[in-house]
Motif scaffolding. Structure first.
Motif, PDB file in Angstrom:
ATOM      1  N   UNK A 248       4.567  77.302 -23.060  1.00 51.18           N
ATOM      2  CA  UNK A 248       5.500  76.228 -23.686  1.00 51.18           C
ATOM      3  C   UNK A 248       5.595  74.908 -22.739  1.00 51.18           C
ATOM      4  N   UNK A 249       4.563  73.843 -22.326  1.00 48.37           N
ATOM      5  CA  UNK A 249       5.023  73.348 -21.538  1.00 48.37           C
ATOM      6  C   UNK A 249       6.204  72.025 -21.702  1.00 48.37           C
ATOM      7  N   UNK A 250       6.713  71.578 -20.498  1.00 50.07           N
ATOM      8  CA  UNK A 250       7.753  71.162 -20.534  1.00 50.07           C
ATOM      9  C   UNK A 250       8.294  69.850 -19.380  1.00 50.07           C
ATOM     10  N   UNK A 251       8.212  68.956 -20.211  1.00 48.79           N
ATOM     11  CA  UNK A 251       8.074  67.736 -19.450  1.00 48.79           C
ATOM     12  C   UNK A 251       9.871  67.095 -18.973  1.00 48.79           C
ATOM     13  N   UNK A 252      10.339  67.102 -17.488  1.00 51.73           N
ATOM     14  CA  UNK A 252      11.692  66.475 -17.276  1.00 51.73           C
ATOM     15  C   UNK A 252      11.557  65.087 -16.651  1.00 51.73           C
ATOM     16  N   UNK A 253      11.850  64.749 -18.005  1.00 55.99           N
ATOM     17  CA  UNK A 253      12.451  63.384 -17.774  1.00 55.99           C
ATOM     18  C   UNK A 253      14.258  62.705 -17.431  1.00 55.99           C
ATOM     19  N   UNK A 254      14.011  62.420 -15.666  1.00 56.89           N
ATOM     20  CA  UNK A 254      15.765  62.140 -15.566  1.00 56.89           C
ATOM     21  C   UNK A 254      15.645  60.901 -15.000  1.00 56.89           C
ATOM     22  N   UNK A 255      15.350  59.991 -15.686  1.00 49.74           N
ATOM     23  CA  UNK A 255      16.521  58.371 -15.188  1.00 49.74           C
ATOM     24  C   UNK A 255      17.245  58.314 -13.391  1.00 49.74           C
ATOM     25  N   UNK A 256      18.148  59.298 -13.342  1.00 48.92           N
ATOM     26  CA  UNK A 256      19.243  59.351 -12.527  1.00 48.92           C
ATOM     27  C   UNK A 256      18.143  59.708 -11.500  1.00 48.92           C
ATOM     28  N   UNK A 257      16.566  61.181 -11.277  1.00 46.49           N
ATOM     29  CA  UNK A 257      16.661  61.036 -10.498  1.00 46.49           C
ATOM     30  C   UNK A 257      15.840  59.490  -9.419  1.00 46.49           C
ATOM     31  N   UNK A 258      14.960  59.200 -10.687  1.00 44.65           N
ATOM     32  CA  UNK A 258      14.354  57.940 -10.534  1.00 44.65           C
ATOM     33  C   UNK A 258      15.244  56.665  -9.562  1.00 44.65           C
ATOM     34  N   UNK A 259      16.432  56.309 -10.421  1.00 42.22           N
ATOM     35  CA  UNK A 259      17.517  55.764  -9.708  1.00 42.22           C
ATOM     36  C   UNK A 259      18.165  56.301  -7.811  1.00 42.22           C
ATOM     37  N   UNK A 260      18.580  57.326  -7.964  1.00 42.56           N
ATOM     38  CA  UNK A 260      18.171  58.080  -6.905  1.00 42.56           C
ATOM     39  C   UNK A 260      17.118  57.860  -6.009  1.00 42.56           C
ATOM     40  N   UNK A 261      15.705  57.851  -6.041  1.00 47.79           N
ATOM     41  CA  UNK A 261      15.282  57.386  -5.391  1.00 47.79           C
ATOM     42  C   UNK A 261      14.484  56.025  -4.945  1.00 47.79           C
ATOM     43  N   UNK A 262      15.647  54.999  -5.997  1.00 48.54           N
ATOM     44  CA  UNK A 262      15.525  53.973  -5.111  1.00 48.54           C
ATOM     45  C   UNK A 262      16.255  53.674  -4.520  1.00 48.54           C
ATOM     46  N   UNK A 263      17.522  53.970  -4.870  1.00 49.50           N
ATOM     47  CA  UNK A 263      18.902  54.230  -3.685  1.00 49.50           C
ATOM     48  C   UNK A 263      18.935  54.148  -2.112  1.00 49.50           C
ATOM     49  N   UNK A 264      17.916  55.723  -2.179  1.00 49.75           N
ATOM     50  CA  UNK A 264      17.185  55.855  -1.156  1.00 49.75           C
ATOM     51  C   UNK A 264      16.631  54.620   0.094  1.00 49.75           C
ATOM     52  N   UNK A 265      15.872  53.900  -1.664  1.00 49.97           N
ATOM     53  CA  UNK A 265      14.475  52.964  -0.800  1.00 49.97           C
ATOM     54  C   UNK A 265      15.296  51.780   0.102  1.00 49.97           C
ATOM     55  N   UNK A 266      16.921  52.100  -1.324  1.00 52.55           N
ATOM     56  CA  UNK A 266      17.782  50.309  -0.876  1.00 52.55           C
ATOM     57  C   UNK A 266      17.939  50.447   0.695  1.00 52.55           C
ATOM     58  N   UNK A 267      18.472  51.970   0.289  1.00 50.61           N
ATOM     59  CA  UNK A 267      19.740  52.188   1.728  1.00 50.61           C
ATOM     60  C   UNK A 267      18.492  52.348   3.540  1.00 50.61           C
ATOM     61  N   UNK A 268      16.963  52.886   3.150  1.00 53.24           N
ATOM     62  CA  UNK A 268      16.298  52.695   4.118  1.00 53.24           C
ATOM     63  C   UNK A 268      14.977  51.281   4.413  1.00 53.24           C
TER      64      UNK A 268
END
Ligand code: NAI
Length: 225
Positions: A202-222
């Motif tokens: 079984x192949x699973x692709x997880x999509x988590x928009x919140x992960x992407x938002x957290x990454x964005x947040x990290x870059x804003x802070x940086x």
């Protein structure tokens, strides 16, 4: 078997046998998108330098990535855009259609179903399923919403390639297991849970928009430091 078929088979076997890193595979849709845009602009040929300027990745990265699949470019002539687009499409399995069912016809399930452009890439949403009796008989963009007790029968009668999980996370695991029992081998998981599926097929692709938002947040802070 003619030469063309033989060569195609060899190429496909080679691709199947070769272990290509997930990092490379994750970059392929972006190539595909840019090449699609170039085609719409009527561009027939592009050098790796020009592609690199457009995509803001180095030309050597492009050559390295595409070399995983045998290159596709000709020294001094660049890439034939249509050919490269078609070949990357094949690598990504976009030369075939994939029927999708959506499990959980709430906000997200309906939003995904309403996005018609997935069809352009061969992803056809054929049905939604839910447990809420209020949704019974309703349609999203002419696509029917069925009740979960109709799922088994539906899967027996229709080709289902992918199930999108847009239901509460507490229900995701048991539903995914049930889908696998019904013969579905690809899950597009939006529920915020790591699915516990023992079946390695079984192949699973997880999509988590919140992960992407957290990454964005990290870059804003940086950037603000
Ligand atoms: P929602 O409450 O609008 O929709 C959920 C639907 O699932 C409802 O219609 C409900 O009746 C149905 N449902 C409940 N139990 C079910 C079952 N056993 N079988 C089939 N259907 C069932 O919620 P929303 O906002 O659409 O979110 C759905 C899921 O997606 C949630 O788990 C949420 O956390 C997740 N989500 C994930 C995102 C991501 O980026 N991965 C973004 C937004 C939401």
């Amino acid at each position: 078997m003619n030469v063309k078929t033989f060569l195609t088979l060899e190429w496909e076997d080679w691709i199947l046998e070769k272990e290509i890193s997930q990092a490379v595979i994750r970059r392929m849709p972006r190539y595909y998108r840019y090449l699609g845009e170039l085609l719409e602009e009527g561009v027939e040929r592009i050098s790796s330098n020009d592609l690199s300027n457009r995509m803001k990745v180095t030309a050597s990265q492009i050559r390295q990535d595409l070399n995983n699949f045998g290159g596709f470019g000709q020294q001094g002539y660049g890439y034939n855009v249509q050919f490269l687009y078609d070949e990357i499409g094949k690598i990504l399995g976009l030369n075939e259609t994939h029927n999708i069912i959506v499990i959980g016809a709430g906000n997200l399930g309906q939003a995904i179903t309403n996005y018609v452009k997935f069809e352009k890439f061969g992803f056809i949403i054929t049905a939604l399923f839910d447990v809420n009796p209020d949704l019974k008989g309703q349609k999203v963009r002419d696509i029917p919403i069925y009740m979960m007790d109709q799922l088994e029968d539906y899967c027996k009668k229709h080709q289902v390639d992918i199930a999108a999980l847009t239901l509460p996370k507490e229900k995701a695991d048991e539903t995914a297991k049930h889908l696998v029992e019904l013969g579905i081998h690809a899950i597009w998981n939006f529920a915020h849970v790591d699915l516990d599926l023992m079946d390695s097929q079984v192949v699973v692709e997880n999509v988590h928009l919140s992960d992407s938002l957290m990454q964005l947040s990290y870059n804003i802070v940086k950037n603000s430091k």
